[in-house]
Enzyme design. Structure first.
Site, PDB file in Angstrom:
ATOM      1  N   LEU A  10       0.850  -1.187   0.000  1.00  0.00           N
ATOM      2  CA  LEU A  10       0.000   0.000   0.000  1.00  0.00           C
ATOM      3  C   LEU A  10       0.885   1.236   0.000  1.00  0.00           C
ATOM      4  O   LEU A  10       1.874   1.297   0.738  1.00  0.00           O
ATOM      5  CB  LEU A  10      -0.902   0.027   1.244  1.00  0.00           C
ATOM      6  CG  LEU A  10      -2.052  -0.981   1.309  1.00  0.00           C
ATOM      7  CD1 LEU A  10      -2.776  -0.862   2.641  1.00  0.00           C
ATOM      8  CD2 LEU A  10      -3.031  -0.773   0.163  1.00  0.00           C
ATOM      9  N   ASP A  11       0.542   2.228  -0.823  1.00  0.00           N
ATOM     10  CA  ASP A  11       1.259   3.499  -0.805  1.00  0.00           C
ATOM     11  C   ASP A  11       1.140   4.123   0.579  1.00  0.00           C
ATOM     12  O   ASP A  11       0.158   3.883   1.298  1.00  0.00           O
ATOM     13  CB  ASP A  11       0.691   4.455  -1.855  1.00  0.00           C
ATOM     14  CG  ASP A  11       0.978   4.004  -3.281  1.00  0.00           C
ATOM     15  OD1 ASP A  11       1.950   3.250  -3.477  1.00  0.00           O
ATOM     16  OD2 ASP A  11       0.229   4.404  -4.201  1.00  0.00           O
ATOM     17  N   PRO A  12       2.113   4.957   0.982  1.00  0.00           N
ATOM     18  CA  PRO A  12       2.082   5.550   2.327  1.00  0.00           C
ATOM     19  C   PRO A  12       0.775   6.254   2.681  1.00  0.00           C
ATOM     20  O   PRO A  12       0.311   6.155   3.822  1.00  0.00           O
ATOM     21  CB  PRO A  12       3.259   6.534   2.295  1.00  0.00           C
ATOM     22  CG  PRO A  12       4.221   5.922   1.332  1.00  0.00           C
ATOM     23  CD  PRO A  12       3.372   5.286   0.270  1.00  0.00           C
TER      24      PRO A  12
END
Length: 314
Positions: free
Chosen positions: A40-42
């Site tokens: 997951l992206d930050p």
């Protein structure tokens, strides 16, 4: 003490990378053998499955779609296709109804071609696309096939230019690209304003727990519960070993006769057993207590052939 074995499903907070969550759990459990499935992206929150101990060897056998709830902002495009990037073009969104939007969304349901964002982990001649993009290099990415199983419009705000959508899609789908392309289809551009993952493979929000806070010491009662991996592999058929002799043979890496024991095969709804079983189809191997002993396949001689063996001997 028995080593932890299974999955912890973290409700990933915004601002942390998936690897940050893995590192935190390594400190919590005091072991290195921990890995996540489905980065997951930050800025993205939600369901992040993390394998604990030898369960890391099961990650590649996970199957299933992923589901998200997100806000698409119309009226602008960014260089990253989300709100983390720079706005490169702005245009007023049109007066449009929810029915109009639903009609347009039909173009994005089913199997579609999707071009990944330039700020992505796609490889281009051995280098990640985002590294090239950061250096200001110009390049084009090849569209790839993805499947949008479900794309529902939950709400539309004409005043804010925001679409709230619910998406169920194949692994490898970029919701950022979907937001960009929907904005282009409407004619005003768009980007992903926020995103939450609600499902990954067979892991759902109800399985998820809060990431433990940073600490120098984690008492046993503060450690998140490690979930039995069995419940996440119902897409696989299973075979039960019933004798100690069979289990020793299995742990020694030897094949197990299948032909006279077909009744012990529990078939998942994803598979069919006929006179000729699909060779090399993955099978979950269990003991009588329903504990996972490993992963196998059927070979040409109709024997259970080990692929992943836990607690191997010899």
């Amino acid at each position: 003490m028995e080593k932890p074995f299974g999955f912890v499903v973290i409700d990933k907070p915004s601002g942390l990378t998936s690897h940050d969550c893995v590192n935190r759990l390594r400190k919590v459990f005091g072991i290195r053998k921990i890995g996540h499935s489905g980065t997951l992206d930050p800025a993205v929150t939600g369901v992040l499955p993390i394998a604990i101990g030898d369960a890391t060897r099961l990650i590649s056998y996970l199957q299933g779609s992923k589901a998200y709830t997100g806000i698409i902002q119309l009226g602008a495009t960014t260089n990253t296709d989300d709100m983390q990037g720079e706005i490169i073009e702005s245009k007023a969104w049109p007066l449009i109804t929810q029915n109009d939007i639903n009609y347009l969304l039909e173009n994005f349901r089913g199997e579609i071609l999707q071009k990944p964002p330039i700020f992505s982990s796609v490889h281009i001649k051995g280098e990640r696309a985002y590294k090239k993009a950061r250096k200001g290099e110009k390049f084009d990415l090849i569209p790839k096939k993805v499947t949008i199983n479900k794309l529902n419009l939950i709400s539309w705000s004409q005043n804010k230019g925001e679409l709230l959508v619910d998406v169920d899609c194949s692994t490898g789908t970029y919701i950022r690209s979907l937001a960009r392309d929907i904005g282009d289809k409407i004619g005003c551009g768009g980007y992903l304003k926020s995103l939450r993952r609600t499902k990954a493979y067979n892991f759902i929000e109800n399985h998820s727990v809060k990431l433990p806070e940073k600490s120098d010491f984690y008492p046993e009662e503060d450690k998140p519960k490690v979930l039995n991996p069995n419940i996440f592999f119902k897409h696989l058929s299973s075979f039960e070993l019933i004798s100690e002799e069979e289990i020793i043979s299995w742990r020694s890496g030897r094949k197990i006769s299948f032909q006279n024991n077909i009744k012990r095969l529990k078939v998942s709804k994803n598979n069919e057993v006929e006179d000729s079983f699909i060779h090399n189809n993955n099978i979950l191997v269990l003991n009588k207590e329903n504990k996972i002993l490993g992963i196998a396949c059927l070979d040409e001689s109709f024997a259970i052939k080990p692929k992943v063996v836990f607690n191997a001997i010899g």
